[in-house]
Every structure is written in structure tokens, then in C-alpha cells.
Design an enzyme around this catalytic site. Sequence first.
Site, short mmCIF file in Angstrom:
data_model
loop_
_atom_site.label_atom_id
_atom_site.label_comp_id
_atom_site.label_asym_id
_atom_site.label_seq_id
_atom_site.Cartn_x
_atom_site.Cartn_y
_atom_site.Cartn_z
N THR A 86 97.58 36.10 86.38
CA THR A 86 98.86 35.22 86.23
C THR A 86 98.75 34.48 85.05
O THR A 86 97.55 34.26 84.58
CB THR A 86 99.10 34.22 87.66
N GLN A 144 107.32 31.70 86.73
CA GLN A 144 106.75 33.03 86.65
C GLN A 144 107.56 34.30 86.32
O GLN A 144 107.68 35.26 86.98
CB GLN A 144 106.26 33.33 87.95
N TYR A 147 105.19 37.25 85.39
CA TYR A 147 104.79 37.77 87.02
C TYR A 147 105.76 38.39 87.65
O TYR A 147 105.71 39.56 88.15
CB TYR A 147 104.08 36.76 87.49
N PRO A 177 103.04 41.65 99.05
CA PRO A 177 102.49 40.55 99.84
C PRO A 177 102.91 39.36 99.56
O PRO A 177 103.69 39.17 98.29
CB PRO A 177 100.92 40.77 99.11
N1 CAA Z 1 112.37 24.94 91.99
C1 CAA Z 1 112.92 23.90 91.39
N2 CAA Z 1 112.22 23.04 90.54
C2 CAA Z 1 111.03 23.03 90.57
C3 CAA Z 1 110.04 23.97 91.45
C4 CAA Z 1 111.00 24.77 92.24
N3 CAA Z 1 110.51 25.86 92.80
N4 CAA Z 1 108.90 23.89 91.19
C5 CAA Z 1 108.81 22.45 90.11
N5 CAA Z 1 110.01 22.30 90.02
C6 CAA Z 1 110.24 21.11 89.03
C7 CAA Z 1 109.54 19.97 89.52
O1 CAA Z 1 110.02 19.28 90.51
C8 CAA Z 1 109.49 19.23 88.14
O2 CAA Z 1 110.82 18.50 87.97
P1 CAA Z 1 110.65 16.93 87.63
O3 CAA Z 1 109.99 16.95 86.32
O4 CAA Z 1 112.21 16.79 87.56
O5 CAA Z 1 110.09 16.08 88.77
C9 CAA Z 1 109.52 20.20 87.10
O6 CAA Z 1 109.94 21.37 87.97
C10 CAA Z 1 108.07 20.63 86.46
O7 CAA Z 1 107.08 20.84 87.62
P2 CAA Z 1 105.73 20.64 87.37
O8 CAA Z 1 105.18 19.50 87.36
O9 CAA Z 1 105.22 21.68 88.61
O10 CAA Z 1 105.45 21.43 85.99
P3 CAA Z 1 104.31 21.98 85.14
O11 CAA Z 1 104.80 22.38 84.01
O12 CAA Z 1 103.19 21.02 85.21
O13 CAA Z 1 103.83 23.37 86.04
C11 CAA Z 1 104.15 25.53 86.88
C12 CAA Z 1 104.82 24.33 86.35
C13 CAA Z 1 102.84 26.13 86.32
C14 CAA Z 1 105.06 26.61 87.03
C15 CAA Z 1 103.61 24.91 88.28
O14 CAA Z 1 104.83 24.43 89.11
C16 CAA Z 1 102.95 25.92 89.20
O15 CAA Z 1 101.87 26.42 89.06
N6 CAA Z 1 103.92 26.47 90.18
C17 CAA Z 1 103.18 27.67 90.93
C18 CAA Z 1 103.81 28.96 90.55
C19 CAA Z 1 103.27 29.81 91.66
O16 CAA Z 1 103.88 29.81 92.85
N7 CAA Z 1 102.60 30.73 91.29
C20 CAA Z 1 102.14 31.83 92.25
C21 CAA Z 1 100.59 32.12 91.93
S1 CAA Z 1 99.96 33.29 93.14
C22 CAA Z 1 100.59 34.76 93.03
O17 CAA Z 1 101.46 34.94 91.92
C23 CAA Z 1 100.14 35.73 94.07
C24 CAA Z 1 101.60 36.15 94.65
O18 CAA Z 1 101.92 37.60 94.33
C25 CAA Z 1 102.39 35.59 95.55
#
Ligand code: CAA
Length: 240
Positions: A86, A144, A147, A177
Site C-alpha cells: 500500500t 486508495q 490500490y 479479502p
Molecule cells: N469518506 C469521506 N471522507 C473521508 C473518509 C471517507 N472514508 N476518510 C477520511 N475522510 C475525510 C476526513 O474526515 C477528513 O476530512 P476533514 O478534514 O473535513 O475532517 C479528510 O478526509 C482527511 O482525512 P485524514 O485526516 O484521514 O487525511 P490524511 O491525509 O491524514 O490521511 C489517508 C488520508 C492516508 C487516506 C487515511 O485516511 C488512511 O490511511 N485511510 C485508510 C485507508 C485504508 O483503508 N487503507 C487500507 C489499507 S489495508 C488494505 O488495503 C488491505 C485490504 O485489501 C483491505
Amino acid sequence: MTRVAIVTGGTRGIGKGICLALKGKGMTVIANYARDDTAAAAFTEETGIPAYKWNVGDHEATIEGCARVAAEVGLIDVLVNNAGITRDGTLHKMSFEDWNEVIRVNLGGCFNMAKATFPGMRERGWGRIVNIGSVNGQAGQYGQVNYAAAKSGIHGFTKALAQEGAKFGVTVNAIAPGYVDTDMVAAVPKPVLDKIIHGIPVGRLGHADEIARGVAFFCSENAIFVTGSTLSINGGQHMY
Ligand code: CAA
């Protein structure tokens, strides 16, 4: 007959679970890995499964690595394309390199490994390929685009190659998954992960062996009529 199986990204996480499941089914298993020598050595010590190092995103290294496995262990009958990375970030912050690297490893790796192994399976009239996609390739995931695009691509890749392998006894299937308790998922910021878990009807992360059992089914002798199929194992997080 003992089948020879290779699992990419096989020394940790879901890949390790898959290696153990296939070994449990009597296969000769080889794990591939790209980076963590310490984890690979510990894995081999614990399981007795050899680990071969190369980056599946590198075409030449993959062709050479699979040739080495074939010479030292045996011709590859079963391929599990599990290796994945990722580089999460919203699109407006994502670099071209983070886009490219995820596509190169997660999707390109499937092509490179299939290039190295599918022709032999086709010639010998038997083979099993299982590609590990993701719920995030099916449903998308905030942060993502790289990804999700790569994993979504894996599902298309699976259905296309399934059609090419069908009349040669080579099945090609995918597992999608959900969120599993691996290092990759542990890297998701806790508040974000808590919210995701809240949205999983089963109410928890999955375990590697729960994914591995699906892979073992696809790889079994009697799953010959199952090809081009995707099995979602995600605790009910996404249904369609
Ligand atoms: N939908 C809508 N808005 C969202 C959101 C969502 N799902 N998630 C976050 N936001 C918004 C937040 O509320 C925030 O808005 P505000 O500033 O208005 O409050 C804004 O987006 C920024 O969010 P973050 O503070 O999280 O932003 P960041 O830049 O620090 O991080 C990110 C962004 C890196 C994408 C982080 O949110 C993150 O790591 N998310 C998880 C991503 C994820 O699920 N990855 C899976 C990895 S595991 C995998 O991939 C295995 C698999 O196959 C399942």
C-alpha cells in the site's frame, strides 16, 4: 502426485496463512518475498518452507526467480499471487511514484508471475492460479486510488486468464479479502480502522487462515469446474 505451489508475499500476513494451508493439503510449498530477510528467515525456521527473494514487480527478476524455483524444487503447478503493497493517500497528495509502484507490484506482479508459470501449466494440462484481490478493489476506498485500481484490475485479469486456461485444465480464480489482522492493516490510523471495523457486520477483522481456506479450496483437485470466480471473504463488509 505432490503439487508444487508458490505463494508470493508468502512469508508474512495472509501469504503465510496460505503457505501453511497449502502445506497442510500435502503440497510442496515455496514462499516468495521481496524485502524483509529477517521475517523470511524466521518463517522458514518455523515452517520448513523455503523462501525465495525477488520483487514480483520486476519482470526479469520474476522470470529468473521462477526458473530458479523450477530447477531447485520443481515445476510450478499452483500460483498464488498474494504479494501486495500500500501507498495510501488521497489523490491530490499522491505522487506519480506511489501510483506507479502499487500498480507495478500489485497488478504487474500478477502478470509477471503468470508469464513465468502459466505456459508450463498449460503445456502440462493442469494448473491452479489464485489471485488475491481486495474488498477495496470491489468497493473502492478513500485514500486508495492506486490500490483500488490495482486490485480491481486483478479481478479483470482473473476473468480474462480464466478463459485462456479453461481448456488446458488451468483454473484462475480470485479471493477478495476484507480487512485482516495483518501488518498492512495495522498501519491504518487507529481512528480510521475503528470506523472500518464498525462497518463490518461480523464485528472484527478477519484472520489469515480464514482467507487461506478459500485459497486451498480453489487449489484443490476437485475444484476443476470453478474458474473465473471471485470469493469474497470479508465478514459481510461488502455484498453484491
Ligand atoms: N469518506 C469521506 N471522507 C473521508 C473518509 C471517507 N472514508 N476518510 C477520511 N475522510 C475525510 C476526513 O474526515 C477528513 O476530512 P476533514 O478534514 O473535513 O475532517 C479528510 O478526509 C482527511 O482525512 P485524514 O485526516 O484521514 O487525511 P490524511 O491525509 O491524514 O490521511 C489517508 C488520508 C492516508 C487516506 C487515511 O485516511 C488512511 O490511511 N485511510 C485508510 C485507508 C485504508 O483503508 N487503507 C487500507 C489499507 S489495508 C488494505 O488495503 C488491505 C485490504 O485489501 C483491505
